[in-house]
Scaffold this active site. Structure first.
Site, PDB file in Angstrom:
ATOM      1  N   HIS A   4      -6.815  -3.231   7.798  1.00 25.79           N
ATOM      2  CA  HIS A   4      -6.114  -3.579   6.562  1.00 25.79           C
ATOM      3  C   HIS A   4      -4.644  -3.935   6.806  1.00 25.79           C
ATOM      4  O   HIS A   4      -4.020  -4.589   5.984  1.00 25.79           O
ATOM      5  CB  HIS A   4      -6.237  -2.456   5.525  1.00 25.79           C
ATOM      6  CG  HIS A   4      -5.362  -1.268   5.760  1.00 25.79           C
ATOM      7  ND1 HIS A   4      -5.841  -0.058   6.228  1.00 25.79           N
ATOM      8  CD2 HIS A   4      -4.035  -1.081   5.577  1.00 25.79           C
ATOM      9  CE1 HIS A   4      -4.840   0.805   6.310  1.00 25.79           C
ATOM     10  NE2 HIS A   4      -3.736   0.208   5.919  1.00 25.79           N
ATOM     11  N   ASP A  30     -12.415   0.113   9.385  1.00 22.58           N
ATOM     12  CA  ASP A  30     -11.008  -0.283   9.222  1.00 22.58           C
ATOM     13  C   ASP A  30     -10.245  -0.266  10.553  1.00 22.58           C
ATOM     14  O   ASP A  30      -9.147   0.266  10.650  1.00 22.58           O
ATOM     15  CB  ASP A  30     -10.319   0.639   8.205  1.00 22.58           C
ATOM     16  CG  ASP A  30      -8.952   0.108   7.775  1.00 22.58           C
ATOM     17  OD1 ASP A  30      -8.719  -1.106   7.893  1.00 22.58           O
ATOM     18  OD2 ASP A  30      -8.111   0.918   7.344  1.00 22.58           O
ATOM     19  N   GLY A  61       3.406   1.858   6.443  1.00 24.06           N
ATOM     20  CA  GLY A  61       3.947   1.515   7.765  1.00 24.06           C
ATOM     21  C   GLY A  61       3.399   2.430   8.838  1.00 24.06           C
ATOM     22  O   GLY A  61       3.329   2.071  10.013  1.00 24.06           O
ATOM     23  N   ASN A  62       2.975   3.659   8.450  1.00 25.24           N
ATOM     24  CA  ASN A  62       2.328   4.575   9.402  1.00 25.24           C
ATOM     25  C   ASN A  62       0.897   4.166   9.696  1.00 25.24           C
ATOM     26  O   ASN A  62       0.320   4.588  10.712  1.00 25.24           O
ATOM     27  CB  ASN A  62       2.328   6.007   8.869  1.00 25.24           C
ATOM     28  CG  ASN A  62       3.628   6.740   9.108  1.00 25.24           C
ATOM     29  OD1 ASN A  62       4.364   7.046   8.171  1.00 25.24           O
ATOM     30  ND2 ASN A  62       3.934   7.031  10.355  1.00 25.24           N
ATOM     31  N   SER A  63       0.297   3.362   8.807  1.00 20.16           N
ATOM     32  CA  SER A  63      -1.093   2.953   8.997  1.00 20.16           C
ATOM     33  C   SER A  63      -1.297   2.313  10.362  1.00 20.16           C
ATOM     34  O   SER A  63      -0.554   1.420  10.758  1.00 20.16           O
ATOM     35  CB  SER A  63      -1.500   1.968   7.904  1.00 20.16           C
ATOM     36  OG  SER A  63      -1.558   2.585   6.652  1.00 20.16           O
TER      37      SER A  63
END
Length: 367
Positions: free
Chosen positions: A182, A212, A283-285
């Protein structure tokens, strides 16, 4: 069963502020010392907030339906017809993640026109706008997580900031980087930036929509191979209460987050994920989740809406599956492994981060 029901009742009273100071202090001591209780508190808080958002959305829908029943739709459709391209562009940009919000906004435009001709509807519109603002604010974090639509605050050394981005980490020394799908979905071009501020062009070479996961490959001639990967992939399941940490890019500087595994299952019982009690932001994803021994436990993938200190992480077994899905000879001999001992094992956290930071990248997405 009776004890579980009593505990649930106490948790709800605690979250609703119905306990007296002595009861609150005693319960918070129990929560600090019992990871299972803490997990129940986080889950119940998420449930209550979800119910509140659902109720707000239901009220808004009812108000919109009442307003819509008094509108001359055919006349207004004719008025709005010269501007379909803007609606189409908005829809394509944000896709399904804001499909419901888009329908609310279209009806809002219609009600604006009607308000110019009806004083009575002005009051209704004011109420609707207030509800819409509340729903939009309450779901903002989840929408940001799904779309990873975070704009950087400062420029990088070699390229302008991307439209949005996330985090990724090396799975081989020759430029293969793993992140969330994503994070990169819909990108026209992709770059990664290391902790020194150096940016490199990358391309997506593998994607797993079900879990994902995406794997990128640095395609920049200026990139020099990394040293041996210091972490390994954990094959066993992590236990509730196990200490974990992550390094990621919710802003231009790398940020450390520490916590523990609070549930062996993720969102709505998803067995492909852990729930972790750890602070994360958009942003940590795509960032790595590691245990104290430097074993890769999972990939940070998102957080519950409006629930602070809780996040979800895709389990490490799906990293192994993704690695097996690409040509093994392309990975080279120095790749992430589940059979070697982690170089990070036995080191203090500061030393672990010193070695880890060269292998964690900011993902920059352009479209």
């Amino acid at each position: 069963m009776r004890n579980d029901l009593e505990l649930d009742a106490i948790i709800e009273d605690y979250l609703l502020g119905k306990l007296n100071p002595q009861e609150t202090e005693a319960f918070e001591n129990l929560r600090r010392n019992d990871a299972a209780v803490d997990h129940k508190v986080v889950s119940h808080k998420f449930f209550l907030e979800s119910m509140e958002v659902f109720a707000a959305q239901s009220r808004l829908k009812e108000q919109l339906n009442n307003i819509h029943s008094e509108i001359d739709v055919e006349n207004l459709a004719s008025t709005l017809r010269p501007h379909p391209s803007k609606v189409v562009q908005l829809w394509r940009k944000h896709k399904s993640a804001i499909a419901v919000a888009a329908s609310f906004l279209v009806l809002s435009l219609v009600s604006v026109y009607s308000i110019q001709h009806n004083t009575k509807q002005e009051e209704r519109y004011s109420q609707m706008r207030s509800e819409l603002s509340r729903v939009r604010n309450s779901t903002k974090d989840l929408i940001r997580t799904i779309n990873s639509n975070t704009t950087a605050d400062a420029t990088t050394k070699n390229i302008k900031p991307g439209n949005y981005g996330g985090t990724g980490f090396a799975v081989s020394t020759n430029g293969y980087i793993l992140t969330n799908l994503h994070v990169i979905n819909g990108a026209d071009s992709l770059y990664v930036q290391n902790n020194k501020g150096e940016s490199y062009k990358v391309k997506a070479i593998y994607s797993d929509p079900q879990n994902d996961i995406a794997i990128l490959k640095i395609s920049d001639k200026n990139f020099n191979n990394l040293s041996s990967i210091p972490y390994t992939i954990k094959k066993s399941t992590s236990s509730i209460g196990e200490t974990v940490y992550t390094l990621g890019y919710p802003k231009d500087d790398a940020v450390l987050g520490e916590g523990y595994v609070s549930s062996k299952n993720g969102f709505i019982g998803d067995t492909t994920q852990y729930q972790v009690s750890i602070p994360v932001n958009p942003g940590n994803s795509g960032g790595p989740l590691l245990d104290n021994n430097g074993n890769l436990v999972g990939i940070i993938s998102g957080k519950p809406d409006q629930t602070e200190g809780a996040a979800f992480a895709i389990k490490s077994k799906y990293i192994l599956e993704a690695m097996r899905a690409i040509p093994q000879d392309s990975l080279g001999s120095n790749r992430i492994s589940s059979s070697k001992k982690s170089v990070l094992s036995g080191l203090k956290r500061t030393k672990q981060i010193e070695k880890l930071q060269d292998y964690v990248f900011m993902i920059k997405v352009y479209n």
